[in-house]
Scaffold this motif. Structure first.
Motif, mmCIF file in Angstrom:
data_model
loop_
_atom_site.group_PDB
_atom_site.id
_atom_site.type_symbol
_atom_site.label_atom_id
_atom_site.label_comp_id
_atom_site.label_asym_id
_atom_site.label_seq_id
_atom_site.Cartn_x
_atom_site.Cartn_y
_atom_site.Cartn_z
ATOM 1 N N ALA A 1 0.826 -1.211 0.000
ATOM 2 C CA ALA A 1 0.000 0.000 0.000
ATOM 3 C C ALA A 1 0.859 1.259 0.000
ATOM 4 C CB ALA A 1 -0.923 -0.013 1.219
ATOM 5 N N VAL A 2 1.902 1.271 0.826
ATOM 6 C CA VAL A 2 2.793 2.429 0.895
ATOM 7 C C VAL A 2 3.519 2.626 -0.432
ATOM 8 C CG1 VAL A 2 4.894 3.298 1.974
ATOM 9 C CG2 VAL A 2 3.068 2.347 3.389
ATOM 10 N N ALA A 3 4.031 1.531 -1.007
ATOM 11 C CA ALA A 3 4.803 1.632 -2.249
ATOM 12 C C ALA A 3 3.966 2.198 -3.386
ATOM 13 C CB ALA A 3 5.351 0.251 -2.620
ATOM 14 N N TRP A 4 2.759 1.712 -3.522
ATOM 15 C CA TRP A 4 1.930 2.198 -4.629
ATOM 16 C C TRP A 4 1.491 3.641 -4.418
ATOM 17 C CZ3 TRP A 4 1.653 0.895 -9.332
ATOM 18 C CH2 TRP A 4 1.928 -0.419 -9.725
ATOM 19 N N ALA A 5 1.239 4.029 -3.185
ATOM 20 C CA ALA A 5 0.882 5.427 -2.924
ATOM 21 C C ALA A 5 2.043 6.352 -3.264
ATOM 22 C CB ALA A 5 0.482 5.601 -1.456
ATOM 23 N N VAL A 6 3.257 5.968 -2.879
ATOM 24 C CA VAL A 6 4.440 6.793 -3.161
ATOM 25 C C VAL A 6 4.730 6.805 -4.655
ATOM 26 C CG1 VAL A 6 6.917 7.013 -2.780
ATOM 27 C CG2 VAL A 6 5.400 6.423 -0.881
ATOM 28 N N GLY A 7 4.650 5.627 -5.302
ATOM 29 C CA GLY A 7 4.910 5.561 -6.733
ATOM 30 C C GLY A 7 3.948 6.420 -7.536
#
Length: 571
Positions: free
Chosen positions: A137-143
């Motif tokens: 979830a964090v990775a996709w939000a940042v990406g």
């Protein structure tokens, strides 16, 4: 599996983690802008905002990372604690052969294997939350945020960055999941096999040594361990290859953004910012690959847990979770309990009215302790077990444990004070209640003789057998349950002391079910039940059984003969 009250904690962890990663991207972007712009020798005032931004992003990144760890682990451990309770209750229901639907669960594994596997499966839920869902979830939000910024600054470069983020955040995870799916399934089975084999070797060491089978069982465990090692080496190779591909995608994306920005005649400062931002943005989504691999390994465990929770039989009918009667009766109807091919109880019918004192006697292995386990709900049984007018399974297990308390042979003395050990059964017990229970158990004199009295620290190995037994009996008495189950409560005590204690217990106003090998105090019992190979051979009051031919009279005469022989030897 995730309770609603734990969801806010997980959401806050995701928000804090996203903030920390965005601070990392902002730190690199602002630092890149600062360095590139400083090379143009502008006035210091033009760099002031960037200098503050670099410092601020660095500070906030560490703080938000701490918040993410704190809230994420707190929520995950809370989910784990809740899930353990639910799984334990589901296992308890599934182990009950009389419950509808339990066979489908029990058929999958042997009971020992089921418990062993479920312990590991429940632990895997923690990794599912902390190492799969939250990082993804964090990775996709940042990406997504980084791509949006890139498109806003230079659309062509943003499109290239989007392609790199998709490849690193979706393509590589799919490739990793496909590559590790088969190995994850094999490794999960190998780990369970190794746990079961190791448990057999560790807990069955004495029996294996006695029958000369230690070598065979150790060799089987070693073979499973070697197989698991080969699978883990192969999986590590796949992991290294995927990691190398991720680094390649990261570098190529940065180079592609640099080339695209150059072709667009972008300013040198902007090119620097976009290139380094692309480098960090792709790096921020690389954890999705590891999350996908872990998810592949965890999915079978999560599926087994959800299947167990869905398949475990639930209480139904008008008696569901009904309140217990104040003075419940107990009844067994055609109860059978089998351990493998051995029938511990075979068609036992027994009714114990409220307030009745019943003694259970018989030779070793006759099924006495098993019968107590069935009455308390701790031993799975076929047939009907009634508490009051309703099946035992119709009540809340916590209510049953409150109403039906007992002293078992494997009860534990905790490394704590005497007061804490006795008050464990009723934490709100007053000092007077504790003293009364200790006095009835014949323990008060010993406690008062100790230098620290009630605060004396005790363990199993710091007490004699008699002291331990009386402490455990005091614990059972202080609970003050309407039904008291006692399994050899006077073991380790002097005969005279033991007989006085049993006579006192049988004079109690509550329902008492006593398993004992000592017959001398049993005239005080309302009824004596003689078990033989899992069946009721005789039942009735003491005087009636002594006057009739049967196993009880034989046991009584044998005990009297031993007592007489002891007196003669003493004389």
């Amino acid at each position: 599996m995730i309770g609603g009250r734990r969801l806010p904690g997980l959401l806050w962890a995701a928000v804090a983690g996203t903030g920390a990663e965005l601070c990392a991207v902002g730190l690199i972007a602002s630092a890149a802008w600062l360095i590139a712009r400083a090379g143009q020798h502008p006035p210091l005032s033009a760099l002031a905002v960037a200098i503050v931004a670099v410092r601020g992003f660095a500070l906030f990144r560490g703080g938000l990372r701490y918040v993410e760890r704190l809230t994420g682990h707190d929520a995950a451990l809370g989910v784990l604690a809740d899930l353990r309770v639910r799984v334990y209750e589901a296992l308890r229901r599934s182990m009950d052969p009389s419950a509808a639907g339990s066979g489908a669960v029990r058929a999958r594994l042997r009971d020992a294997d089921l418990v062993q596997r479920m312990v590991a499966d429940v632990e895997a839920v923690q990794d599912l939350l902390l190492r799969c869902l939250l990082p993804a979830a964090v990775a996709w939000a940042v990406g997504a945020t980084a791509v949006g910024v890139g498109v806003a600054l230079l659309p062509a470069a943003g499109a290239v960055l989007a392609a790199g983020v998709l490849l690193a955040g979706a393509g590589l995870p799919v490739l990793a999941a496909l590559a590790s799916r088969a190995s994850a399934r094999r490794m999960a089975g190998a780990r369970v096999d190794l746990a079961v084999r190791g448990l057999d070797v560790a807990q069955g060491a004495t029996d294996l040594a006695a029958f000369g089978a230690t070598g065979r069982f150790v060799a089987r465990a070693d073979a499973v361990a070697a197989r698991l090692e080969r699978l883990e080496r192969r999986d590590a190779t796949v992991e290294a290859v995927i990691a190398a591909l991720g680094m390649a995608v990261q570098g190529l994306t940065a180079l592609a953004v640099l080339w695209t920005a150059g072709r667009q005649d972008a300013d040198g400062v902007l090119v620097t910012v976009l290139t380094l931002t692309a480098l960090v943005a792709v790096e921020s989504v690389l954890p999705v690959t590891d999350a996908a691999r872990r998810l592949t390994a965890i999915r079978p465990a999560a599926r087994r847990v959800t299947d167990l929770l869905a398949a475990a039989p639930h209480r139904t009918g008008v008696g569901e979770w009904r309140g217990l009667p104040a003075r419940p009766s107990l009844e067994l109807v055609r109860v059978r309990v089998a351990y493998g091919d051995t029938m511990a109880l075979d068609g036992v019918d027994l009714r114990i009215p409220a307030g009745r004192k019943v003694a259970i006697v018989g030779a070793s292995g006759a099924g006495k302790s098993t019968l107590l386990g069935v009455l308390s709900g701790d031993a799975p049984a076929r047939g009907a077990v009634l508490l009051g007018d309703a099946p035992l399974s119709a009540y809340d297990p916590a209510d049953v444990r409150t109403a039906v308390r007992g002293l078992t042979q494997d009860a534990h003395v905790f490394a704590a004070s005497i007061r804490a050990n006795i008050a464990l059964a009723r934490p709100d017990a007053s000092p007077g209640d504790l003293e009364a229970a200790a006095r009835r158990a014949g323990l008060l004199g010993w406690i008062t003789s100790l230098p620290d009295g009630w605060d004396t620290q005790v363990t199993n190995d710091r007490m004699s057998g008699g002291q331990r037994q009386r402490l455990l009996l005091a614990r059972a008495l202080v609970a003050d349950p309407p039904v008291l189950l006692l399994d050899e409560p006077t073991e380790g005590l002097a005969l005279a002391t033991a007989d006085r204690l049993v006579t006192d217990l049988l004079g109690d106003g509550r329902t008492v079910v006593l398993v004992t090998h000592r017959l001398a105090p049993l005239p005080a019992a309302d009824e004596i039940v003689v078990l033989d190979r899992g069946r009721i051979a005789q039942r009735g009051p003491h005087d009636e059984l002594v006057g009739a031919c049967g196993p009880y009279r034989d046991l009584w005469r044998s005990e009297r003969l031993r007592a007489h022989s002891a007196v003669v030897k003493t004389w």
